[in-house]
Enzyme design. Sequence first.
Site, PDB file in Angstrom:
ATOM      1  N   CYS A 155      48.488  25.876  41.229  1.00 12.71           N
ATOM      2  CA  CYS A 155      49.241  26.969  40.621  1.00 12.71           C
ATOM      3  C   CYS A 155      49.034  28.280  41.368  1.00 12.71           C
ATOM      4  O   CYS A 155      49.557  29.309  40.970  1.00 12.71           O
ATOM      5  CB  CYS A 155      48.869  27.121  39.150  1.00 12.71           C
ATOM      6  SG  CYS A 155      47.110  27.348  38.903  1.00 12.71           S
TER       7      CYS A 155
ATOM      8  N   ASP B  79      42.407  32.574  44.023  1.00 14.09           N
ATOM      9  CA  ASP B  79      40.973  32.847  43.940  1.00 14.09           C
ATOM     10  C   ASP B  79      40.177  31.917  44.841  1.00 14.09           C
ATOM     11  O   ASP B  79      39.195  32.342  45.445  1.00 14.09           O
ATOM     12  CB  ASP B  79      40.492  32.714  42.491  1.00 14.09           C
ATOM     13  CG  ASP B  79      40.751  34.008  41.724  1.00 14.09           C
ATOM     14  OD1 ASP B  79      40.526  35.086  42.297  1.00 14.09           O
ATOM     15  OD2 ASP B  79      41.195  33.932  40.568  1.00 14.09           O
TER      16      ASP B  79
HETATM   17  C1  PEP Z   1      44.680  31.585  41.255  1.00 19.91           C
HETATM   18  O1  PEP Z   1      43.577  32.103  41.263  1.00 19.91           O
HETATM   19  O2  PEP Z   1      45.144  30.930  42.195  1.00 19.91           O
HETATM   20  C2  PEP Z   1      45.575  31.716  40.089  1.00 19.91           C
HETATM   21  C3  PEP Z   1      46.706  31.056  40.015  1.00 19.91           C
HETATM   22  O3  PEP Z   1      45.197  32.538  39.087  1.00 19.91           O
HETATM   23  P1  PEP Z   1      45.277  34.116  39.133  1.00 19.91           P
HETATM   24  O4  PEP Z   1      46.183  34.478  40.269  1.00 19.91           O
HETATM   25  O5  PEP Z   1      45.819  34.545  37.809  1.00 19.91           O
HETATM   26  O6  PEP Z   1      43.870  34.530  39.336  1.00 19.91           O
HETATM   27 MG    MG Z   2      42.532  32.846  39.491  1.00 23.57          MG
END
Ligand code: PEP
Ligand code: MG
Length: 564
Positions: free
Chosen positions: A500, A453
């Site tokens: 992450c 994001d």
């Molecule tokens: C991100 O936004 O990097 C993330 C790990 O969360 P998601 O992909 O679930 O939005």
């Molecule tokens: Mg995210």
Amino acid sequence: MYKGIAGSEGIGIGNVVVIEEHEINIKRETVDEPDAEIARLQSAIEKFVTLTNEMADKMDVTVGKKDADILRGHIQMLQDPMIEEQISSLIVAEKITAEMAVEQVLEQTAEMFSQIPDELLQQRATDFRDIKTRMIKLLLGIEDVDISQVPAGTVLAARDLTPSMTAGINPDNIAGILTEVGGRTSHSAILARAMEIPAVLSIDGICSIVKNGDKVVLDGSSGEVIVNPDDTTIKAFEQKLDAFQKEKALLAKYAGKPSATKDGTKVELVCNIGKPEDAQKAVECDGEGIGLFRTEFLFMDRDSIPTEEEQFEAYKTVAETMKGKPVIIRTLDIGGDKAIPYLGLEKEENPFLGFRAVRFCLQRKDIYETQLRALIRASAFGKIKIMVPLVTCVDELRRVKAMAADIMKKLDAEGVCYNKNIEIGVMMETSAACMIADILAKEAAFFSIGTNDLTGYTMAVDRGNAKVAYLYSTYQPAVLRAIKRIIECGKKEGIMVGMCGEAAADSKLIPLLLAFGLDEFSVSAASVLKTRKTISDCDMEECRALAEKVMQCATEEEVLEILK
Ligand code: PEP
Ligand code: MG
């Protein structure tokens, strides 16, 4: 040959099953012959009974008798004389179609059960909604492919593979995935990688190009797909598959080794998971903990909100599986590309900028309190940490912390055990969070950078939009600066900073992230050993020199030129 986005590496060889999407549209029409509707109802019930028995018999073998019996229970629930009588009477009294009567009676029944303050009875609401959907599909002649039952060697082709569809997949039977939309960080891609299923995404019109039973070969690293290949091509892909598996086997020597650079800088190498069962996979792949448990998947593939007990069990399972290793659990992150139909969220013009994640949770305290309570209770069973998604201002973090403090007081009064020092951290994934990283770092117990994001919000690009995909790149100087700033602000306040987003497993970026001082890399279980290998090949001096050069680059091309 067709070309798409390389979504999940690996070679797939198999036969196509096309997943068609159906919209359930029940019209309110007056019928002239209610008797004919009652006859339709009866025949749908008979079909329901036959199909359910068949499914339950298969489940006896594949999943187990307990789950199969739950399904058999649905037959009794539907055939309850009171329910049947209510549906038939409604058809006659209001002269409506059988599907409309089913919708009204079963929804009312589900609603009634959902109001009862007993978790077991509340579960009945989920069952009735499930029965309702299946009955309406039977009445409307909508046939769904049951993804969990497709034969071994299936290549799924779908417009998009939604997270809830993916939840039903049995990875042993799926040789590959092809979609018409979605990028590398779409949730279908993330899940495909988690399940180690080769996937090629965003192939224009693939669902019309292929038909059920077609043979296809695909390369999830190059994005190539060949439909009905000749024998020579199949042979070539079989050889590629063999080479891919051999390369994977070579990584096995990194199992049990420390996650450290050549010159001894240690980092944490943990896993991203979507379901409690995935924690076992994280252990098997030698993950050192969980860096992101996307709890929204617990809320998908079902018709009602999971109860506190269900959530507690899920979080406890992960905590216990990881045996005291850190487990970062992200609170409900819905919205954007993660829809949960039963929450009844309105359609928005800009869902990625709208009522989602922590914004939703802070307004739906009923839902959020249940989740936080389950998380805090589960903290007695392992090293659970709570992570708040989509934070844009410090007030959001403060409000979550205040809610957690209130819950702890109540748990104290009830004499329930939990970890009084449970950490509450922030998922750093918006430009706003990056700009106030210095402020957030003073109040958050840790940061985890969500580059999926963060890249989108920094570049003002929607994650799944193919037209602007050229801008969606973590190698953009703007994104690299954002990452560097977040790490620096976190380090200054002495908190752990992890990552992450998918970038954490990108071997080109890892040297840079090490140079910035990232403490923790959270990747899919399948990427643990490869990431450890990349880290082990790095030397901090070299990484720092590389970072120095990269941070002087003006364009993405210049960055890539150096990193490659
Ligand atoms: C991100 O936004 O990097 C993330 C790990 O969360 P998601 O992909 O679930 O939005
Ligand atoms: Mg995210």
